[in-house]
Scaffold this active site. Structure first.
Site, PDB file in Angstrom:
ATOM      1  N   HIS A  10       0.426  -3.895  10.128  1.00  0.00           N
ATOM      2  CA  HIS A  10      -0.547  -4.974   9.957  1.00  0.00           C
ATOM      3  C   HIS A  10      -0.104  -5.922   8.833  1.00  0.00           C
ATOM      4  O   HIS A  10      -0.106  -7.148   9.012  1.00  0.00           O
ATOM      5  CB  HIS A  10      -1.914  -4.357   9.631  1.00  0.00           C
ATOM      6  CG  HIS A  10      -2.960  -5.328   9.220  1.00  0.00           C
ATOM      7  ND1 HIS A  10      -3.965  -5.745  10.073  1.00  0.00           N
ATOM      8  CD2 HIS A  10      -3.179  -5.997   8.043  1.00  0.00           C
ATOM      9  CE1 HIS A  10      -4.751  -6.609   9.437  1.00  0.00           C
ATOM     10  NE2 HIS A  10      -4.287  -6.779   8.202  1.00  0.00           N
ATOM     11  N   GLU A  11       0.291  -5.357   7.701  1.00  0.00           N
ATOM     12  CA  GLU A  11       0.705  -6.191   6.567  1.00  0.00           C
ATOM     13  C   GLU A  11       2.006  -6.942   6.859  1.00  0.00           C
ATOM     14  O   GLU A  11       2.165  -8.103   6.485  1.00  0.00           O
ATOM     15  CB  GLU A  11       0.856  -5.335   5.309  1.00  0.00           C
ATOM     16  CG  GLU A  11      -0.429  -4.695   4.826  1.00  0.00           C
ATOM     17  CD  GLU A  11      -1.539  -5.707   4.578  1.00  0.00           C
ATOM     18  OE1 GLU A  11      -1.217  -6.843   4.172  1.00  0.00           O
ATOM     19  OE2 GLU A  11      -2.707  -5.373   4.813  1.00  0.00           O
TER      20      GLU A  11
ATOM     21  N   HIS B 194       1.483 -10.111   8.804  1.00  0.00           N
ATOM     22  CA  HIS B 194       1.080 -11.260   7.986  1.00  0.00           C
ATOM     23  C   HIS B 194       2.310 -12.001   7.467  1.00  0.00           C
ATOM     24  O   HIS B 194       2.351 -13.230   7.429  1.00  0.00           O
ATOM     25  CB  HIS B 194       0.241 -10.801   6.793  1.00  0.00           C
ATOM     26  CG  HIS B 194      -1.171 -10.452   7.118  1.00  0.00           C
ATOM     27  ND1 HIS B 194      -1.968 -11.242   7.919  1.00  0.00           N
ATOM     28  CD2 HIS B 194      -1.939  -9.397   6.730  1.00  0.00           C
ATOM     29  CE1 HIS B 194      -3.176 -10.695   8.008  1.00  0.00           C
ATOM     30  NE2 HIS B 194      -3.172  -9.580   7.301  1.00  0.00           N
TER      31      HIS B 194
ATOM     32  N   GLU C  45      -6.837 -11.826  10.315  1.00  0.00           N
ATOM     33  CA  GLU C  45      -6.931 -10.365  10.277  1.00  0.00           C
ATOM     34  C   GLU C  45      -6.960  -9.779  11.686  1.00  0.00           C
ATOM     35  O   GLU C  45      -6.318  -8.763  11.961  1.00  0.00           O
ATOM     36  CB  GLU C  45      -8.171  -9.937   9.497  1.00  0.00           C
ATOM     37  CG  GLU C  45      -8.115 -10.266   8.012  1.00  0.00           C
ATOM     38  CD  GLU C  45      -6.917  -9.646   7.314  1.00  0.00           C
ATOM     39  OE1 GLU C  45      -6.475  -8.552   7.714  1.00  0.00           O
ATOM     40  OE2 GLU C  45      -6.404 -10.270   6.355  1.00  0.00           O
TER      41      GLU C  45
END
Length: 306
Positions: free
Chosen positions: A140-141, A144, A215
């Site tokens: 997930h990070e 980004h 997100e």
């Protein structure tokens, strides 16, 4: 280097529109300050210096604020191994890996581009998550970073930061020095404070609208890259539940960086804060992961990793 993270055209459009609107707001803000303060050089120099510092040193500022430190492979071999594996799968440069000595389970990414990025996890997160769950959070990070929305949020938040600082400065100046100023000066200060407050409010709303979508985009990209949306759903459920049990007074420092976190640092009773959250609700995130799980043929069970 082209990342294998699933691109998101809607995220790109939202980032472009947000930056365009904030750019217009920034120009209007600087122009208003020049008119009110009657000093082009002062306003431009201060604004340029703060923007440059936020862009070039955002990773160091975030790490310092969250007590994070860069860690080498010898110290956290398993963490580095997960990041290495995900970067190889995603075909992207490996970011600097950092750890924050905080019990609050969370993670964040920062940096101006994929070649100058940092991914940081807290010791609270490492202690609570299973390997598959940790992989989902790190994916997930990393998404980004790959989508470059970390840089956009960093730049976008600059306007709100400087407007907020001006409001605070004007407020305390009036509070402690109002009696020594003439009427014209007081009017100028009031006008600066009003303009800054309006700019802060508008930028606040624009950033949160973008943040909530980014997100969801990161959850989607991570689930598709790892092929295990249920592991990410399990991590979300576990982390959100544990953060809700941490005393609110211990979360106050962390809340300033909510836009960068895997999940927001909100107490058990966020109240009105939920309406202005930087993240979509846990229910929205789990619902999306459940749909992806069905598309991939995975039996997703939120709250439990496979």
């Amino acid at each position: 280097m082209q990342s294998r993270f699933r691109s998101d055209r809607r995220l790109t459009v939202r980032m472009t529109v947000t930056l365009f609107l904030l750019g217009l707001l920034y120009v209007a803000f600087v122009a208003a300050l020049i008119v009110l303060l009657k000093s082009v050089v002062l306003v431009v120099v201060i604004a340029a210096a703060m923007l440059g510092a936020q862009y070039w040193f955002s990773d160091r500022i975030a790490l310092f604020a969250m007590r994070g430190r860069v860690v080498e492979r010898e110290e956290y071999p398993e963490l580095h191994a997960v990041v290495d594996r995900l970067c190889a799968i995603a075909n992207m440069p490996k970011p600097v890996v950092a750890v924050s000595e905080m019990d609050m389970p969370n993670a964040f990414a920062t940096g101006r581009n994929p070649d100058n990025a940092v991914v940081c996890v807290t010791t609270g997160l490492l202690r609570r998550l299973e390997p598959a769950e940790l992989e989902g959070v790190l994916a997930h990070e990393l998404s980004h970073v790959a989508h470059k929305d970390v840089a956009v949020i960093t730049i976008a938040s600059f306007l709100g930061v400087i407007a907020g600082l001006i409001v605070r400065f004007a407020f305390y100046s009036q509070l402690f020095g109002g009696g020594r100023r003439d009427q014209n000066t007081a009017i100028v200060f009031a006008a600066v404070m009003g303009v800054s407050a309006a700019v802060y409010a508008i930028s606040f709303l624009l950033i949160r609208a973008l943040s909530r979508y980014r997100e969801l985009a990161a959850d989607r990209a991570a689930a598709l890259l790892t092929g295990r949306p249920s592991a990410l759903a399990s991590a979300l459920t576990k982390v959100s539940g544990d953060i809700a049990r941490i005393p609110t007074k211990d979360l106050r420092t962390a809340q300033a960086f909510n836009a960068f976190y895997f999940t927001p640092a909100l107490g058990s009773e966020p109240g009105v804060a939920r309406l202005f959250s930087t993240h979509p609700s846990l229910e929205q995130r789990l619902e999306q992961l459940g749909r992806i799980s069905g598309e991939l043929g995975e039996a997703a069970t939120p709250g439990r990793a496979d």
